[in-house]
Design a protein around this motif. Structure first.
Motif, PDB file in Angstrom:
ATOM      1  N   ARG A 251       0.831  -1.210   0.000  1.00  0.00           N
ATOM      2  CA  ARG A 251       0.000   0.000   0.000  1.00  0.00           C
ATOM      3  C   ARG A 251       0.865   1.259   0.000  1.00  0.00           C
ATOM      4  NH1 ARG A 251      -5.497  -0.717   1.248  1.00  0.00           N
ATOM      5  NH2 ARG A 251      -5.989  -2.698   2.212  1.00  0.00           N
TER       6      ARG A 251
ATOM      7  N   CYS B 298      -5.456  -5.106  -2.435  1.00  0.00           N
ATOM      8  CA  CYS B 298      -5.207  -5.152  -0.986  1.00  0.00           C
ATOM      9  C   CYS B 298      -6.531  -5.133  -0.221  1.00  0.00           C
ATOM     10  CB  CYS B 298      -4.335  -3.978  -0.556  1.00  0.00           C
ATOM     11  SG  CYS B 298      -2.612  -4.093  -1.062  1.00  0.00           S
ATOM     12  N   ASP B 299      -7.431  -4.247  -0.624  1.00  0.00           N
ATOM     13  CA  ASP B 299      -8.737  -4.169   0.028  1.00  0.00           C
ATOM     14  C   ASP B 299      -9.509  -5.478  -0.105  1.00  0.00           C
ATOM     15  OD1 ASP B 299      -8.199  -1.553   0.749  1.00  0.00           O
ATOM     16  OD2 ASP B 299      -9.375  -0.675  -0.887  1.00  0.00           O
ATOM     17  N   HIS B 300      -9.531  -6.031  -1.313  1.00  0.00           N
ATOM     18  CA  HIS B 300     -10.278  -7.281  -1.528  1.00  0.00           C
ATOM     19  C   HIS B 300      -9.652  -8.440  -0.768  1.00  0.00           C
ATOM     20  CE1 HIS B 300     -13.183  -5.704  -4.283  1.00  0.00           C
ATOM     21  NE2 HIS B 300     -12.228  -5.167  -5.027  1.00  0.00           N
TER      22      HIS B 300
ATOM     23  N   GLU C 173      -8.028  -8.275   2.086  1.00  0.00           N
ATOM     24  CA  GLU C 173      -8.411  -8.118   3.490  1.00  0.00           C
ATOM     25  C   GLU C 173      -9.866  -8.490   3.722  1.00  0.00           C
ATOM     26  OE1 GLU C 173      -7.373  -4.162   4.628  1.00  0.00           O
ATOM     27  OE2 GLU C 173      -5.236  -4.598   4.640  1.00  0.00           O
ATOM     28  N   SER C 174     -10.722  -8.051   2.824  1.00  0.00           N
ATOM     29  CA  SER C 174     -12.152  -8.337   2.956  1.00  0.00           C
ATOM     30  C   SER C 174     -12.436  -9.838   2.879  1.00  0.00           C
ATOM     31  CB  SER C 174     -12.921  -7.591   1.860  1.00  0.00           C
ATOM     32  OG  SER C 174     -14.268  -7.970   1.861  1.00  0.00           O
TER      33      SER C 174
END
Length: 104
Positions: free
Chosen positions: A2, A88-90, A92-93
């Motif tokens: 990130r 990165c968001d996906h 983590e989700s």
């Protein structure tokens, strides 16, 4: 990951061309991990479907040449950076959803 992507997004003056290979490497590292999380998700899981779209887009971004000139290289770097941030968001989700599904 990130931090590098954010650095590229914040960089208005330079091309950040030297960071594009690193970000492409991040994509190549994350895609198999996210695809495995997608495979483990229940059929019809909307977050998994959205993550698959992001994976497809990220793969497309890293294989598309940047174009000619510094402005084109800068736009390409920013698009790859956005793909890295989205992956990165996906990750983590989907990871937290998978962990939640495994807890009793």
């Amino acid at each position: 990951m990130r931090d590098v992507a954010r650095q590229v997004m914040a960089d208005e003056e330079t091309t950040s061309a030297d960071l594009v290979p690193a970000m492409c490497g991040f994509v190549y590292l994350m895609v198999p991990e996210i695809q495995e999380l997608i495979r483990r998700a229940p059929l019809g899981d909307v977050p998994a479907q959205v993550a698959q779209v992001a994976v497809d887009g990220a793969c497309r971004r890293v294989t598309t040449p940047p174009g000619i000139g510094p402005a084109a290289v800068r736009r390409h770097a920013r698009k790859v950076a956005m793909a890295v941030l989205a992956l990165c968001d996906h990750y983590e989700s989907l990871s937290s959803a998978a962990d939640g599904a495994n807890t009793p």
